[in-house]
Design an enzyme around this catalytic site. Structure first.
Site, PDB file in Angstrom:
ATOM      1  N   HIS A  90      92.700 -10.245  58.191  1.00 23.30           N
ATOM      2  CA  HIS A  90      91.445  -9.516  58.741  1.00 23.30           C
ATOM      3  C   HIS A  90      91.426  -8.333  58.002  1.00 23.30           C
ATOM      4  O   HIS A  90      89.996  -7.803  57.510  1.00 23.30           O
ATOM      5  CB  HIS A  90      91.811  -9.272  60.217  1.00 23.30           C
ATOM      6  CG  HIS A  90      90.821  -8.215  60.907  1.00 23.30           C
ATOM      7  ND1 HIS A  90      89.178  -8.396  61.177  1.00 23.30           N
ATOM      8  CD2 HIS A  90      91.009  -6.832  61.248  1.00 23.30           C
ATOM      9  CE1 HIS A  90      88.929  -7.161  61.475  1.00 23.30           C
ATOM     10  NE2 HIS A  90      89.934  -6.367  61.690  1.00 23.30           N
TER      11      HIS A  90
ATOM     12  N   ASP B  47      68.249  -1.824  33.917  1.00 22.33           N
ATOM     13  CA  ASP B  47      69.651  -2.540  34.224  1.00 22.33           C
ATOM     14  C   ASP B  47      70.714  -1.908  34.102  1.00 22.33           C
ATOM     15  O   ASP B  47      70.402  -0.478  33.769  1.00 22.33           O
ATOM     16  CB  ASP B  47      69.540  -3.881  33.457  1.00 22.33           C
ATOM     17  CG  ASP B  47      70.283  -4.984  34.291  1.00 22.33           C
ATOM     18  OD1 ASP B  47      71.296  -4.938  34.696  1.00 22.33           O
ATOM     19  OD2 ASP B  47      69.809  -6.522  34.155  1.00 22.33           O
TER      20      ASP B  47
ATOM     21  N   TRP C 109      98.434  -5.893  55.450  1.00 18.23           N
ATOM     22  CA  TRP C 109      97.432  -5.647  54.405  1.00 18.23           C
ATOM     23  C   TRP C 109      97.860  -4.702  53.266  1.00 18.23           C
ATOM     24  O   TRP C 109      97.385  -4.526  52.336  1.00 18.23           O
ATOM     25  CB  TRP C 109      96.148  -5.132  54.861  1.00 18.23           C
ATOM     26  CG  TRP C 109      95.800  -3.713  55.034  1.00 18.23           C
ATOM     27  CD1 TRP C 109      96.199  -3.161  55.918  1.00 18.23           C
ATOM     28  CD2 TRP C 109      95.335  -2.692  54.052  1.00 18.23           C
ATOM     29  NE1 TRP C 109      96.167  -1.534  55.782  1.00 18.23           N
ATOM     30  CE2 TRP C 109      95.512  -1.543  54.592  1.00 18.23           C
ATOM     31  CE3 TRP C 109      94.704  -2.913  52.903  1.00 18.23           C
ATOM     32  CZ2 TRP C 109      94.985  -0.286  54.178  1.00 18.23           C
ATOM     33  CZ3 TRP C 109      94.093  -1.789  52.201  1.00 18.23           C
ATOM     34  CH2 TRP C 109      94.364  -0.362  52.673  1.00 18.23           C
TER      35      TRP C 109
ATOM     36  N   SER D  51      88.241  -6.770  38.721  1.00 13.86           N
ATOM     37  CA  SER D  51      86.736  -6.826  38.939  1.00 13.86           C
ATOM     38  C   SER D  51      86.255  -5.353  39.225  1.00 13.86           C
ATOM     39  O   SER D  51      85.046  -5.039  38.480  1.00 13.86           O
ATOM     40  CB  SER D  51      86.540  -7.697  39.974  1.00 13.86           C
ATOM     41  OG  SER D  51      85.205  -7.250  40.709  1.00 13.86           O
ATOM     42  N   SER D  52      87.198  -4.482  39.956  1.00 13.69           N
ATOM     43  CA  SER D  52      86.780  -3.103  40.441  1.00 13.69           C
ATOM     44  C   SER D  52      86.566  -2.063  39.199  1.00 13.69           C
ATOM     45  O   SER D  52      85.756  -1.693  38.965  1.00 13.69           O
ATOM     46  CB  SER D  52      87.577  -2.655  41.510  1.00 13.69           C
ATOM     47  OG  SER D  52      86.965  -3.107  42.768  1.00 13.69           O
TER      48      SER D  52
ATOM     49  N   HIS E 209      94.797   5.689  49.777  1.00 13.44           N
ATOM     50  CA  HIS E 209      94.014   6.731  50.222  1.00 13.44           C
ATOM     51  C   HIS E 209      92.651   7.116  49.545  1.00 13.44           C
ATOM     52  O   HIS E 209      91.633   7.013  50.346  1.00 13.44           O
ATOM     53  CB  HIS E 209      94.784   8.192  50.656  1.00 13.44           C
ATOM     54  CG  HIS E 209      93.938   8.975  51.320  1.00 13.44           C
ATOM     55  ND1 HIS E 209      94.157   8.689  52.920  1.00 13.44           N
ATOM     56  CD2 HIS E 209      92.969   9.861  51.353  1.00 13.44           C
ATOM     57  CE1 HIS E 209      93.168   9.507  53.429  1.00 13.44           C
ATOM     58  NE2 HIS E 209      92.363  10.086  52.716  1.00 13.44           N
TER      59      HIS E 209
ATOM     60  N   GLU F 197      91.086   4.884  48.133  1.00 17.62           N
ATOM     61  CA  GLU F 197      90.330   3.736  48.531  1.00 17.62           C
ATOM     62  C   GLU F 197      89.539   3.891  49.809  1.00 17.62           C
ATOM     63  O   GLU F 197      88.276   3.367  50.022  1.00 17.62           O
ATOM     64  CB  GLU F 197      91.273   2.639  48.897  1.00 17.62           C
ATOM     65  CG  GLU F 197      90.483   1.465  49.613  1.00 17.62           C
ATOM     66  CD  GLU F 197      89.768   0.498  48.509  1.00 17.62           C
ATOM     67  OE1 GLU F 197      89.493   0.852  47.524  1.00 17.62           O
ATOM     68  OE2 GLU F 197      88.802  -0.453  49.111  1.00 17.62           O
TER      69      GLU F 197
ATOM     70  N   TYR G  18      88.063   6.537  50.976  1.00 14.99           N
ATOM     71  CA  TYR G  18      86.957   7.231  50.650  1.00 14.99           C
ATOM     72  C   TYR G  18      86.028   6.638  49.483  1.00 14.99           C
ATOM     73  O   TYR G  18      84.598   6.979  49.785  1.00 14.99           O
ATOM     74  CB  TYR G  18      87.250   8.759  49.612  1.00 14.99           C
ATOM     75  CG  TYR G  18      88.157   9.480  50.572  1.00 14.99           C
ATOM     76  CD1 TYR G  18      89.476   9.892  50.278  1.00 14.99           C
ATOM     77  CD2 TYR G  18      87.662   9.995  51.841  1.00 14.99           C
ATOM     78  CE1 TYR G  18      90.294  10.749  51.232  1.00 14.99           C
ATOM     79  CE2 TYR G  18      88.471  10.642  52.631  1.00 14.99           C
ATOM     80  CZ  TYR G  18      89.846  11.219  52.227  1.00 14.99           C
ATOM     81  OH  TYR G  18      90.478  11.937  53.270  1.00 14.99           O
TER      82      TYR G  18
ATOM     83  N   SER H 173      72.446  10.119  53.843  1.00 10.53           N
ATOM     84  CA  SER H 173      71.607  11.177  53.294  1.00 10.53           C
ATOM     85  C   SER H 173      70.569  10.555  52.663  1.00 10.53           C
ATOM     86  O   SER H 173      69.523  11.615  52.618  1.00 10.53           O
ATOM     87  CB  SER H 173      72.792  11.565  52.227  1.00 10.53           C
ATOM     88  OG  SER H 173      73.785  12.089  52.595  1.00 10.53           O
TER      89      SER H 173
ATOM     90  N   HIS I 274     100.270  11.319  53.547  1.00  8.79           N
ATOM     91  CA  HIS I 274     100.187  11.504  55.042  1.00  8.79           C
ATOM     92  C   HIS I 274     100.278  10.164  55.680  1.00  8.79           C
ATOM     93  O   HIS I 274     100.550  10.013  57.045  1.00  8.79           O
ATOM     94  CB  HIS I 274      98.890  12.257  55.499  1.00  8.79           C
ATOM     95  CG  HIS I 274      97.662  11.360  55.103  1.00  8.79           C
ATOM     96  ND1 HIS I 274      96.604  12.041  54.502  1.00  8.79           N
ATOM     97  CD2 HIS I 274      97.257  10.180  55.348  1.00  8.79           C
ATOM     98  CE1 HIS I 274      95.672  11.319  54.467  1.00  8.79           C
ATOM     99  NE2 HIS I 274      95.877   9.981  54.909  1.00  8.79           N
ATOM    100  N   HIS I 275     100.384   9.088  54.928  1.00 15.25           N
ATOM    101  CA  HIS I 275     100.720   7.575  55.690  1.00 15.25           C
ATOM    102  C   HIS I 275     102.195   7.207  55.753  1.00 15.25           C
ATOM    103  O   HIS I 275     102.555   6.367  56.295  1.00 15.25           O
ATOM    104  CB  HIS I 275     100.097   6.635  54.560  1.00 15.25           C
ATOM    105  CG  HIS I 275      98.807   6.582  54.571  1.00 15.25           C
ATOM    106  ND1 HIS I 275      97.801   6.014  55.317  1.00 15.25           N
ATOM    107  CD2 HIS I 275      97.884   7.540  53.465  1.00 15.25           C
ATOM    108  CE1 HIS I 275      96.508   6.249  54.882  1.00 15.25           C
ATOM    109  NE2 HIS I 275      96.337   7.112  53.896  1.00 15.25           N
TER     110      HIS I 275
ATOM    111  N   THR J 101      83.949  17.587  54.842  1.00 13.95           N
ATOM    112  CA  THR J 101      83.265  16.438  55.836  1.00 13.95           C
ATOM    113  C   THR J 101      82.599  17.169  57.023  1.00 13.95           C
ATOM    114  O   THR J 101      81.603  16.627  57.257  1.00 13.95           O
ATOM    115  CB  THR J 101      84.772  15.579  56.547  1.00 13.95           C
ATOM    116  OG1 THR J 101      85.540  15.175  55.401  1.00 13.95           O
ATOM    117  CG2 THR J 101      84.200  14.343  57.219  1.00 13.95           C
TER     118      THR J 101
ATOM    119  N   LYS K 118      79.058  18.061  55.598  1.00  9.94           N
ATOM    120  CA  LYS K 118      78.184  17.009  55.420  1.00  9.94           C
ATOM    121  C   LYS K 118      77.698  16.916  56.937  1.00  9.94           C
ATOM    122  O   LYS K 118      76.330  16.724  57.129  1.00  9.94           O
ATOM    123  CB  LYS K 118      78.822  15.865  55.082  1.00  9.94           C
ATOM    124  CG  LYS K 118      79.143  15.659  53.551  1.00  9.94           C
ATOM    125  CD  LYS K 118      79.821  14.455  53.198  1.00  9.94           C
ATOM    126  CE  LYS K 118      80.158  14.363  51.613  1.00  9.94           C
ATOM    127  NZ  LYS K 118      79.161  13.247  50.970  1.00  9.94           N
TER     128      LYS K 118
ATOM    129  N   ARG L  81     101.468  -0.954  66.699  1.00 15.99           N
ATOM    130  CA  ARG L  81     100.642  -1.979  65.822  1.00 15.99           C
ATOM    131  C   ARG L  81     101.107  -3.433  65.585  1.00 15.99           C
ATOM    132  O   ARG L  81     102.168  -3.217  65.484  1.00 15.99           O
ATOM    133  CB  ARG L  81     100.193  -1.499  64.655  1.00 15.99           C
ATOM    134  CG  ARG L  81      99.300  -0.272  64.606  1.00 15.99           C
ATOM    135  CD  ARG L  81      99.050   0.442  63.379  1.00 15.99           C
ATOM    136  NE  ARG L  81      97.917  -0.289  62.565  1.00 15.99           N
ATOM    137  CZ  ARG L  81      97.517   0.100  61.273  1.00 15.99           C
ATOM    138  NH1 ARG L  81      97.858   1.240  60.831  1.00 15.99           N
ATOM    139  NH2 ARG L  81      96.728  -0.817  60.564  1.00 15.99           N
TER     140      ARG L  81
END
Lengths: 228, 375, 620
Positions: free
Chosen positions: C86, C115, C152, C181-182, C265, C267, C269, C280, C314-315, C340, C343, C462
Site C-alpha cells: 500500500h 515539447d 515500504w 526512470s525518475s 525525507h 522525497e 517534499y 497556488s 528525525h526519522h 511552510t 505559504k 504501527r
C-alpha cells in the site's frame, strides 16, 4: 517597451537573464530560446553529474563508515600495491588529456584528429579497466572476496561501480568516434563531444578521490598501528 | 478572449438560512476534525494512555504534548478563522463581473508572518533541546537501580537481571520510585521496547546496545493501591516480521515494602524451580528432557542450560507458571493454553521459531502441568 | 525580421491533422512510440490513477483485518505485505506518476514551449516506470513468498537474506528501475524549464507550479542516488552474500537507515510541493486576483527543498544516535515550519479581498489549506524528540502523514485533475459529480484519520496485524475502516466522472476558467505542437493581463514560422525493455541459483548498448 522589439531583439523586460533570440535548431533539438546559453545536452550532463556525485558520495561514505571495522580477512595495507595502482591512475589521468585534445580538435572541425584522440582515450580507459580486473583477480587470490569482510564488500563494490562507469565511458567514446567518423557529429555540434568529455573527466576525478583516500591514505601511518 | 460561459457564476443562496447553510458547508473542513476529536476522546482509562503518565520519562513527553497541543490549537484556530471568514465574506455575488483589487502582496505582512513564527520556532527548539538532554540523563551512580539487559528476539523479550543472576521473559518487574536502567539489544532484527504509560520507546538494534532509562512513579502518586503490584502493558514498536503484533510486554511495578515488594519478587526469582507434586507433573518433567525442550530452554535446578546462548535460545522457564501470560502476552497462562502452545506453536503465533516437536495431546498436557507448577 | 503582430483572437482552431484530440484516440502504435509530452502525460496520469485504486484496494483489505480486535481475515505476513505494498504503491506508483503526468502535460504548455528538451528520453522514463511497477507487483505471484512484507522503508536486517522472502527481491529491483526512470525525467525537466521558456519568460515570470516542479526535479536528481546505493547494497547482500547489513560480520543496520532517509525525507517534499504549486495556480483564478506574495511563495518552496536535505534523521530519534544528533536534527526540522507557514498565510492572503467562486477544483484547493495545516502541525510535534519518543512508530505518525499526503498532496492532485482535465480533453468534468466526490472524500478521509491521532496517544503501534480487545482500540479502528470504504466510493465516483465526461462532457473551449497562464492560450485539447504561434511573455500572468490590461498584447510571429516536431520512435521502448531484461536476469538468477540466468542480464546489457546507438544516430 514594445512587443515588436521583444520579438526582434529577443530581449525581455526583466531584471535578470535575457532571451537570446537566436535559434539553435539542431537535430530535433527543441532549443528555441537558450536562456542559459548552455546547450541542452551539456546542461543535462551537468545535472546528471550532480546526481552521480551523490551516487559515488554514498558509495565512498559507505566505505568509510566501515573503515577498519572488518572482523576478519586481509587488511588493505597487506594487499594494496601502490606501484601498480599508480600506473593505472597515471594512464587514466593521461586519458583526460587525450579527451581534452579530442574536444579541441572537434571545435576546430578536424574530425580525423577527433576520432584519433577519442580512440586514444578509449584505449587508455580500457587499459585502466584491465589493470582493475587484474587487481581484483590478484586480491581474490590473496583471500579477499566480496563476502570475506566489510573491507571486501565495500572495496569491490565501490571500485567495481567506478570501473563500470569507466567501461560505460569507453563504450560512449567508441560511439562518439563512430558518429564523428560517419559525419553525424560535426564542428557545430562540438558540444556533444564536450558533454562526453565532462562525463569522462568526472569519472577521472572520482578515481582521484578514491585513489587518494582509499589507497594512499592507508600508507600514511606506520604499518604497526594500522593493524588495529 | 473571455469565454462566454461563466462557470464562476455559481449561484449562492441569499437569506439567513442560506447563509448559515453556506457557512457550514464551507467551514466543514475546519469543523469536522474538532467534532471527531470530541467524539472519540471519550472513554474510560486507556491501558496505554501516553497522556496519563506513570513514569518520569512519560511525564516529560506528556508535558511536551500539551505544550505543542496548545500552540497547535492556537495556530489552527487563527488559520481556520481567517479561512472561514474569507470564504464567507468574499464570495462573488452572482452577476458581478468586476475584478477585486489586484494587489500582489504586502511586505509588512510577509515580514510579520515570517519573523514571529521564527521566534516561536527558536523558543520551541530551545525547550526541545533541553528536553532531549533531560531524557538522556543518567541516574546518579550510587542511586539504587533496577538493571535489566533486554534482548529482543523474534517474537519475544528476554530479560537478564544480571545483578541478581536470573533471567525471565516478556514480563518485567521493577520497583516504584526506583530508577530502571535497560540495556536494549537484539538477537536478530530491529525491535523497539515500548510501555507507553511509563516511557517513550527505544529501538533494540542488533549489533548495538543502547540504554533506556526511566523511573516509575510512586504508586501512591498515580492513585494506585500502594500495597499491590500495578501492571502496565506495552509491545514491540518496530516492524520485525510476521508476528510483530504478538510481541507484547508487561511491566509490573512493585511497592517498595510489604509482602508484594520488589525485593520479595527478586528473592522468589532467585530460587531454583519448584519440584513436581503430582505424577503427571513428574511425567512432564521427564518428557521435557526426553523430547528436546532442553535444547532451547533453561529451568534452574532441573535442566540447567549448557549450550551457548544463540539467536534461537528460548525463554527461561524456571518460573514460567508465575507469569500471567505466555508467548509474549498472547495467551493467559494456564494448563490448556500451555498445552496448546507446546503442541503447535505456529498455530498460535505465525512463523514462531519454537520447534513443533510433533507431540500428542497427552504429552503436551503433561509438560504443561509440569510447567504450570513452576511458580 | 519584422513580424506581423497577432492577438489572441486571431488564433483559430488548427486543421484536423494538427489537432491533439485525434491524438487521444490514436492507435496503439502511436501510444507505444510517441515522443509527445502530452501523450506521455496521459500515460503517466492513467497509470498513476490505476495504481491509486490498487493501493486503495490494498488499504481496504488490511482495514478489514483491523476493523475489529483479534480478527483473522488475514495473517501476519499477508498483512505486512499489504501495508508494505500500500505504502510503496501510493508513494512511488500513484502520487509520483500522477505528479509526473501533471509535470509532463504542463511544463511545456505553461512555459510556452513545444515539447520537453529530450522527448524520447521522456518516453523512456515512462516505460521504465511502468516496467518497475510491474516488477514490484509481480511479487504477489511468487510461489511461497508473495508481496514484500518488510515495510515500504525496508529496514535492514529485516530485509536481508536471512529474514525476508523473495518479495523483497522484487521490491529492491522494482525500486531500482523507478529510480532510473525518475533520474532521467528530472534531468529532462530541469533542462526544459531552464532552456526552453518562451521569449520574455524570465525565471520570476514563471508560474509557481513550474517553480515547484523545478525544485522537485533537483530534489529527485540529488536524493535518489543514496537510496539507489542503499538498494544496491541490499541487493548485493541478497544476491552475492556481501556483508553490508550483516550484523554478525560487523555490518550496521543504521547504514541502511541513513541512506534510506537521506532520500526519504526530500522525497516527501517531492510529493507535496507540486500539490502546493497546484493550489497556488488555482486559488488566484477563482479568487479573480493575483497570488498574494508570489515571490515569497517561490522562495519558500526553494528554501523547503534545500533545508529538506538536512533533516532526515528525525526519522531516527528512537534509534539511539545520541542526544547531540537528536538535538541538531530537531532544530533543523523545526526550521521547515517557517517557510511552510509563509505559504499558508500567503494563500489566505489570496482569499482576502477577493471574489470567490467554488467549482470543484477550487473546493479541493481550498480544502488543502486546513487539512495540510493539521498535518503540518502534527509534524511539528514529531520534530521534538521528547514527544516523538512516544509518537514514533505509532498511529499518531500515520495520522500525520495521511493528513499531509492525502489531505494535502492527493487533494492537490485531484484539484489539478479537475482544473486541467478540460485543457487536456476539451471537455468539462461534471461539476455535480465533482462535488459529491469532494464531500464524500473529505468526510471519509477525516473519519478514518482523525481518530488515529487518538490511537497514537493511546499507544497503538504501527504495522500490527491485530490487537486485543482490552487494548481499547476497537472503536477508532472501526471508524478507520468505515472511512476507508467511503474514500474508496468517492474515488470510484471520480473515475466514473472522468470516463463519462471524456465521452460526452460539456465542450470546454480554450479558457473555461478565465485563467492566467499560457496553457489557456491554446486550444483544448492543445494543438499537437502546443501553440500555433510562439507566445511572447511580458508578465507573470500573460493571458490574464492580455484580457484585462489595455494594450497588453501577446504577440506572435507570422503563421508561416516553421518548426520541427520530434518524430515517433520505437527506441525508447526497446531500450527500456533491454534495461528491464538486465534486472530480470539478476532476479531470476537469485531465484534459481546456479542457472546461468544472469546471461539474460548480459543479453540485456548488449541490447541496451545497441539500442542506445540506434537511438542517438536516429534521424529526428
Amino acid at each position: 517597451m514594445s512587443a515588436e522589439a521583444a520579438l526582434d531583439h529577443g530581449h525581455a523586460e526583466g531584471h535578470d537573464d535575457h532571451a537570446d533570440g537566436h535559434d539553435d535548431h539542431g537535430h530535433g533539438d527543441l532549443v528555441e530560446n537558450n536562456y542559459m546559453k548552455v546547450p541542452n545536452i551539456k546542461l543535462a550532463i551537468w545535472t546528471f553529474l550532480g546526481s552521480e556525485c551523490m551516487f559515488f558520495g554514498s558509495l565512498i561514505a559507505t566505505y568509510f563508515f566501515y573503515h577498519e571495522k572488518s572482523i576478519t580477512g586481509p587488511l588493505p595495507q597487506e594487499i594494496f600495491s601502490i606501484e601498480i595502482t599508480s600506473i593505472s591512475t597515471f594512464i587514466l589521468l593521461m586519458s583526460s588529456w587525450t579527451m581534452a585534445m579530442a574536444v579541441d580538435a572537434i571545435k576546430q572541425g578536424k574530425t580525423g584528429r577527433t576520432v584519433n584522440f577519442l580512440l586514444a582515450t578509449a584505449v587508455c580507459g580500457t587499459v585502466f579497466v584491465s589493470f582493475q580486473v587484474y587487481e581484483f583477480w590478484h586480491f581474490y587470490h590473496m583471500g579477499l572476496a566480496l563476502q570475506t569482510s566489510l573491507f571486501g564488500s565495500t572495496f569491490y563494490t565501490m571500485t567495481g561501480f567506478h570501473g563500470a562507469h569507466v567501461s560505460v565511458g569507453v563504450i560512449w567514446l567508441l560511439i562518439m568516434a563512430i558518429m564523428v567518423k560517419k559525419g553525424y557529429i560535426t564542428g557545430e555540434k562540438a558540444y556533444s563531444i564536450e558533454s562526453g568529455g565532462l562525463y569522462w573527466h568526472f569519472v577521472d576525478i572520482v578515481w582521484i578521490i578514491i585513489f587518494t583516500f582509499v589507497y594512499l591514505l592507508e600508507f600514511a601511518k606506520p604499518l604497526s598501528d594500522a593493524v588495529k | 478572449m473571455r469565454d462566454e460561459r461563466t462557470p464562476n457564476a455559481r449561484v449562492t443562496r441569499s437569506g439567513m438560512r442560506g447563509q448559515i447553510g453556506d457557512f457550514l458547508r464551507r467551514a466543514a473542513p475546519a469543523l469536522l476534525p474538532i467534532g471527531l476529536l470530541l467524539l472519540t476522546a471519550c472513554g474510560g482509562e486507556h491501558p496505554r494512555d501516553t497522556l496519563n503518565p506513570a513514569g518520569d520519562s512519560a511525564e516529560v513527553s506528556a508535558w511536551f504534548f500539551w505544550l505543542y497541543m496548545i500552540l497547535d490549537t492556537v495556530i489552527f484556530a487563527i488559520v481556520a478563522m481567517f479561512f472561514v471568514a474569507a470564504i464567507v465574506k468574499f464570495r462573488r455575488k452572482p452577476g458581478d463581473d468586476t475584478l477585486p483589487p489586484q494587489s500582489h502582496g504586502n511586505m509588512k505582512l510577509e515580514l510579520m508572518w515570517t519573523v514571529i513564527p521564527t521566534f516561536i520556532i527558536i523558543g520551541l527548539s530551545i525547550i526541545t533541546v533541553g528536553g532531549v538532554f533531560k531524557l538522556d540523563g543518567r541516574p546518579a551512580l550510587e542511586q539504587r537501580q533496577v538493571q535489566v539487559d533486554v534482548i529482543g528476539k523474534q517474537w519475544w523479550w528476554e530479560y537478564d537481571y544480571t545483578q541478581h543472576g536470573f533471567s525471565t521473559a516478556n514480563e518485567m518487574h521493577v520497583e516504584e520510585g526506583t530508577a530502571v536502567s535497560l540495556q536494549l539489544a537484539s538477537a536478530d532484527v530491529i525491535h523497539a521496547f515500548w510501555v507507553p504509560r511509563v516511557s517513550g520507546k527505544r529501538d533494540a538494534t542488533p549489533g548495538r546496545v543502547y540504554p533506556l532509562r526511566f523511573t516509575p512513579k510512586l504508586l501512591n502518586d498515580i492513585g494506585e493501591d500502594p500495597t499491590k503490584v500495578k501492571e502496565f502493558v506495552g509491545q514491540c514498536a518496530e516492524l520485525c516480521g510476521a508476528s510483530h503484533a504478538r510481541m507484547g510486554i508487561k511491566l509490573f511495578v512493585h511497592p517498595k515494602t510489604g509482602p508484594n515488594s520488589y525485593d520479595n519478587w527478586v528473592t522468589s526469582m532467585k530460587k531454583a524451580a519448584a519440584e513436581p507434586t503430582t505424577d503427571v507433573q513428574e511425567k512432564g518433567k521427564k518428557l521435557f528432557g526426553e523430547k528436546g525442550c532442553v535444547a532451547c530452554h533453561n529451568i534452574k535446578g532441573h535442566y540447567d542450560f549448557r549450550s551457548p546462548r544463540s539467536r534461537t535460545t528460548g525463554p527461561d522457564l524456571t518460573h514460567v507458571g508465575s507469569r500471567s501470560t505466555i508467548a509474549a502476552n498472547t495467551l493467559p497462562t494456564n494448563v490448556d493454553n500451555l498445552a496448546k502452545w507446546i503442541k503447535n506453536p505456529q498455530a498460535i503465533k505465525e512463523a514462531a521459531l519454537m520447534t513443533n516437536l510433533g507431540l500428542n495431546d497427552e504429552d503436551s498436557k503433561a509438560i504443561a502441568e509440569y510447567l504450570m507448577n513452576l511458580k | 525580421m519584422s513580424a506581423k503582430l497577432h492577438t489572441i483572437e486571431d488564433i483559430e482552431s488548427p486543421p484536423p491533422d494538427m489537432h491533439f484530440e485525434r491524438g487521444l484516440k490514436s492507435g496503439i502504435t502511436d501510444w507505444l512510440t510517441t515522443p509527445d509530452h502530452k501523450k506521455i502525460a496521459v500515460l503517466y496520469s492513467l497509470s498513476g490513477f490505476i495504481y491509486l485504486l490498487v493501493g486503495g484496494l490494498e488499504a481496504i483489505l488490511f482495514r478489514i483485518q483491523l476493523a475489529v480486535p483479534d480478527n483473522n481475515f488475514m495473517g501476519g505476513d499477508t498483512f505486512n505485505g499489504m501495508v508494505t505494498m500500500h505504502a510503496t504503491t501510493m508513494v512511488f506508483l500513484a502520487i509520483m506518476p500522477m505528479t509526473a503526468g501533471l509535470a509532463n502535460m504542463l511544463i511545456p504548455l505553461m512555459i510556452g514551449a513545444r515539447d520537453v528538451a529530450f522527448p524520447r528520453l521522456n518516453a523512456w522514463s515512462y516505460w521504465t516506470f511502468l516496467f518497475g511497477s510491474l516488477v514490484l507487483n509481480f511479487s504477489f505471484l511468487h510461489p511461497g513468498a508473495g508481496a514484500p512484507s518488510a515495510g515500504w522503508f525496508g529496514y535492514a536486517p529485516l530485509t536481508g537474506p536471512e529474514f525476508a522472502h523473495a518479495g523483497v527481491d522484487y521490491w529492491w529491483a522494482g525500486l531500482a528501475l523507478l529510480s532510473a526512470s525518475s533520474l532521467a525525467a528530472s534531468i529532462n525537466f530541469i533542462v526544459t524549464i531552464l532552456n526552453l521558456r518562451a521569449p520574455g519568460m524570465t525565471l520570476f515570470r514563471m508560474p509557481v507550479m513550474i517553480w515547484m516542479l523545478l525544485v522537485i526535479q533537483f530534489l529527485l536528481a540529488l536524493a535518489f542516488p543514496p537510496v539507489t546505493v542503499g538498494l544496491i547494497l541490499l541487493g548485493f547482500d541478497r544476491m552475492f552474500g556481501t556483508l553490508f547489513y550483516q550484523v554478525s560480520m560487523g555490518g550496521d543496520p543504521h547504514l541502511w537507515q541513513h541512506l534510506f532517509w537521506v532520500f526519504g525525507h526530500p522525497e516527501v517534499y517531492v510529493l507535496i510541493l507540486p500539490a502546493m504549486g497546484v493550489v497556488s495556480e488555482i486559488l488566484p483564478v477563482f479568487a479573480r486576483r493575483p497570488l498574494f506574495g508570489q515571490i515569497a511563495i517561490i522562495f519558500s518552496g526553494i528554501f523547503i527543498g534545500f533545508v529538506g536535505f538536512g533533516v532526515w534523521a528525525h526519522h531516527m530519534f528512537t534509534s539511539g544516535m545520541g542526544p547531540v544528533a537528536d538535538a541538531a536534527f530537531a532544530a533543523t526540522t523545526a526550521i521547515i515550519a517557517i517557510p511552510t507557514g509563509v505559504k499558508i498565510f500567503n494563500w489566505l492572503g489570496t482569499l482576502w479581498n477577493s471574489k470567490l467562486s467554488f467549482p470543484t477544483p477550487m473546493l479541493f484547493a481550498l480544502s488543502f489549506i486546513p487539512m495540510f495545516t493539521i498535518g503540518g502541525l502534527s509534524g511539528l510535534m514529531h520534530a521534538s524528540p521528547p514527544l516523538d519518543l512516544q509518537q514514533h512508530d505509532s498511529y499518531f505518525v500515520v495520522a500525520h502523514f495521511h493528513y499531509v499526503l492525502v489531505g494535502g498532496a492527493l487533494q492537490g492532485l485531484f484539484a489539478g485533475f479537475y482544473y486541467w482535465f478540460p485543457k487536456v480533453t476539451g471537455k468539462m468534468l461534471n461539476d455535480t459529480l465533482g462535488k459529491i466526490h469532494f464531500w464524500l472524500f473529505l468526510i471519509g478521509f477525516n473519519v478514518t484519520f482523525f481518530p488515529q491521532h487518538i490511537l497514537g496517544n493511546n499507544g497503538m503501534p504501527r504495522r500490527i496485524y491485530t490487537y486485543p480487545a482490552d487494548a481499547m482500540w476497537g472503536f477508532e479502528n472501526m471508524l478507520g475502516t468505515a472511512g476507508a470504504l467511503i474514500m474508496g466510493s468517492a474515488t470510484l465516483i471520480f473515475a466514473y466522472n472522468m470516463f463519462v465526461s471524456f465521452k460526452k462532457g460539456e465542450e470546454a473551449g480554450n479558457d473555461p476558467w478565465d485563467a492566467c497562464t499560457l496553457e489557456w492560450l491554446t486550444t483544448s485539447p492543445p494543438h499537437v505542437a502546443n501553440f500555433e504561434f510562439t507566445p511572447i511573455v511580458l508578465s507573470e500572468r500573460p493571458v490574464w493581463d492580455h484580457k484585462y490590461t489595455d494594450g497588453h498584447e501577446i504577440v506572435a510571429p507570422d503563421k508561416s514560422e516553421s518548426f520541427h516536431m520530434p518524430s515517433y520512435s520505437w527506441k525508447p521502448l526497446i531500450v527500456s525493455s533491454c534495461v528491464l531484461t538486465i534486472v530480470l536476469g539478476l532476479l531470476l538468477n537469485t531465484f534459481i541459483p546456479g542457472s546461468y540466468l544472469w546471461g539474460l542480464s548480459v543479453v540485456g546489457g548488449v541490447g541496451t548498448v545497441l539500442g542506445v546507438y540506434a537511438w542517438v544516430t536516429e534521424p529526428v
